[in-house]
Design a protein around this motif. Sequence first.
Motif, PDB file in Angstrom:
ATOM      1  N   SER A  41       0.838  -1.194   0.000  1.00  0.00           N
ATOM      2  CA  SER A  41       0.000   0.000   0.000  1.00  0.00           C
ATOM      3  C   SER A  41       0.877   1.250   0.000  1.00  0.00           C
ATOM      4  N   ASP A  42       0.260   2.378  -0.315  1.00  0.00           N
ATOM      5  CA  ASP A  42       0.983   3.645  -0.276  1.00  0.00           C
ATOM      6  C   ASP A  42       1.493   3.929   1.136  1.00  0.00           C
ATOM      7  N   ALA A  43       0.688   3.590   2.145  1.00  0.00           N
ATOM      8  CA  ALA A  43       1.102   3.826   3.531  1.00  0.00           C
ATOM      9  C   ALA A  43       2.344   3.015   3.866  1.00  0.00           C
ATOM     10  N   ALA A  44       2.408   1.782   3.400  1.00  0.00           N
ATOM     11  CA  ALA A  44       3.565   0.941   3.670  1.00  0.00           C
ATOM     12  C   ALA A  44       4.799   1.467   2.957  1.00  0.00           C
ATOM     13  N   ARG A  45       4.632   1.937   1.753  1.00  0.00           N
ATOM     14  CA  ARG A  45       5.770   2.495   1.028  1.00  0.00           C
ATOM     15  C   ARG A  45       6.295   3.756   1.712  1.00  0.00           C
ATOM     16  N   VAL A  72       3.091  -6.745   8.417  1.00  0.00           N
ATOM     17  CA  VAL A  72       2.657  -5.522   9.093  1.00  0.00           C
ATOM     18  C   VAL A  72       1.313  -5.056   8.544  1.00  0.00           C
ATOM     19  N   GLU A  73       1.138  -5.134   7.233  1.00  0.00           N
ATOM     20  CA  GLU A  73      -0.141  -4.720   6.651  1.00  0.00           C
ATOM     21  C   GLU A  73      -1.287  -5.616   7.134  1.00  0.00           C
ATOM     22  N   ALA A  74      -1.022  -6.906   7.308  1.00  0.00           N
ATOM     23  CA  ALA A  74      -2.059  -7.799   7.831  1.00  0.00           C
ATOM     24  C   ALA A  74      -2.462  -7.384   9.237  1.00  0.00           C
ATOM     25  N   GLY A  75      -1.488  -7.060  10.073  1.00  0.00           N
ATOM     26  CA  GLY A  75      -1.795  -6.599  11.417  1.00  0.00           C
ATOM     27  C   GLY A  75      -2.504  -5.262  11.424  1.00  0.00           C
ATOM     28  N   ALA A  76      -2.092  -4.366  10.527  1.00  0.00           N
ATOM     29  CA  ALA A  76      -2.732  -3.055  10.445  1.00  0.00           C
ATOM     30  C   ALA A  76      -4.198  -3.179  10.048  1.00  0.00           C
ATOM     31  N   ARG A 588      16.839  -4.962   8.359  1.00  0.00           N
ATOM     32  CA  ARG A 588      15.938  -5.997   7.860  1.00  0.00           C
ATOM     33  C   ARG A 588      14.834  -5.354   7.029  1.00  0.00           C
ATOM     34  N   GLU A 589      13.762  -6.034   6.787  1.00  0.00           N
ATOM     35  CA  GLU A 589      12.744  -5.568   5.855  1.00  0.00           C
ATOM     36  C   GLU A 589      11.516  -4.969   6.527  1.00  0.00           C
ATOM     37  N   GLY A 590      11.559  -4.820   7.843  1.00  0.00           N
ATOM     38  CA  GLY A 590      10.371  -4.420   8.573  1.00  0.00           C
ATOM     39  C   GLY A 590      10.020  -2.953   8.419  1.00  0.00           C
ATOM     40  N   ILE A 591       8.781  -2.638   8.789  1.00  0.00           N
ATOM     41  CA  ILE A 591       8.279  -1.265   8.792  1.00  0.00           C
ATOM     42  C   ILE A 591       7.368  -1.076  10.002  1.00  0.00           C
ATOM     43  N   ALA A 592       7.071   0.185  10.278  1.00  0.00           N
ATOM     44  CA  ALA A 592       6.064   0.552  11.270  1.00  0.00           C
ATOM     45  C   ALA A 592       4.884   1.165  10.536  1.00  0.00           C
TER      46      ALA A 592
END
Length: 595
Positions: A41-45, A72-76, A588-592
């Motif tokens: 998603s745009d938010a994730a990018r 993270v998107e699944a949790g969001a 790593r590949e994570g995001i908030a």
Amino acid sequence: MFRPLALFLACQMALPALAQQTSDTVAPEAGTAPTAFGTLSDAARTAMENRDAGRPVEAQDWMVVAANPLAVEAGADVLRDGGTAADAMIAVQAVLGLVEPQSSGLGGGAFLVWYDGESGELTTLDARETAPRRVTPQLFQTAEGEPLEFLDAVVGGRSVGTPGTPMLLEEAHRRWGKASWPGLFDDAIRLAEEGFEVSPRLAGLVADDPEGLSRFPATAAYFLPGGQPLRSGELLKNPDYAATLRKIAAEGADAFYGGSIAEDIVATVRSAEGNPGQLSLGDLADYRVVERPPVCAAYRGAQVCGMGPPSSGALTVGLILGTLEPYDLATLGPRDPESWRLIGDATRLAFADRGRYMADSDFVPVPVKGLLDPAYLSVRSELLRGDDALPEVSAGEPAYDHAQLRGQDESLELPSTSHISIVDADGNALSMTTTIENGFGSRLMTNGFLLNNELTDFSFRTHADGWPIANRVEPGKRPRSSMSPTIVLRDGKPVLVIGSPGGSTIIGYVAQALIAHLDWGMDVQQAVAMPHLVNSFGTYQIELGTTAEEMQQPLADLGYEVKAAEMTSGLHAISLGTTLLGGADPRREGIALGQ
């Protein structure tokens, strides 16, 4: 080996840029370059851009930080629909087990720390794997009584403990969930059936371990199709994993601990060619998640709380911080070698106590109160009053509720592991570190997931200097861990949620980030991105290719042996103030993500 571009960008920021890394004999998982996930998603990018630019993500209501953007998107999605942090964790873990299978999943275990926004209570759940009932203390020894070579012990069924993660998901939902249980697996099932893009991190780690991954047919077929390693960007499907999740969604954790899935797990472990294990259907049927009292240590007016034994994380982090309490690290700052002398030797002292005293408290008495007693910490702190490196360190003599003499442990503890930090709109906070131990665990795969090699976290030796080792193998015992899921409280309210993967280096990574945030005033993104310096076992390791290398000569002048090395943490943190701020480790590949 991959090295994160974002790490170098972070190192150029105008902030104190030095950190600590734990000294270990085996390197952790490799880092990875920033990735282009085509379906984000745009938010994730935007979150990835913030991470790589060294900026925290800001939110008002909720926040989730984990090791892969798809997870993270699944949790969001769950939090956006009104689910709790526990609900979101289940969705995150289900996706992580698919897209980051080398690090965690259904075949592993986890520790969870929960702050309840309504009651203000702190709870910890132990879902650590257990040793099969048929093992003996000589599990990892040769016929001559000598320890096996580490990888000889890891690869195959011998190293597999009874998994705890599926039962933890169910227990967390039973206690704190609001969302429909079956729906929490929808994203993971969809990705498994329709396919997901292989990330550069997964592709690189597969390419680094062709020998281990090719040893067993099911594992080789998935990770090395046609004899070739998975390639970054290719579409990967896992219908077996989708089928497993559908059963768990329909029947709960019982579908994993009994029936066909359990039978397949046992058959896979016991028939592993060349290195079979002893896991049984009875071990799976008997497994239980255990609620344990949190371990909290005072530091700078806050309470740093986490998981007690069989985790050594909260105790050892508490020992490090408690030993440093009398010293003004804030004034010294991260650029002064004196800060790193104090932090390094405090860590060495804490690890000496860890090796002597810490193990599964259901099997051996652990002096939790004695180790964190202010009087004991004061004695240990006095050892740092010199002006150069301690020539040697040894375990102290804390007060014991039940006295026992124990030998010094010498077990290894390796990644792979992952960490999840979540705060929801109801004020609940969750910190969970989840693992299958070494990268790709035992390399055994069944029903679409990898099985752990967690039993290699036990000491391979049973005795040292004539005394029994606390962390030796015993039936039903949980191996000692360094996983350090942490929630920091101030005036009874959470102000920081944090944790990391990294084997025994987890403790150093978390302690360093806490010092960076609480002493040096760094925001969570700065704290998780700063280069590492860690000294757990005598050699001061500094993070290769970063500004930490500026400390190499000053530390050598203080009397340390210094080594530059790759140090791949995976710190994920959320600070709670007037707003929520999330930080994801750029290695790593994570995001908030938050709202």
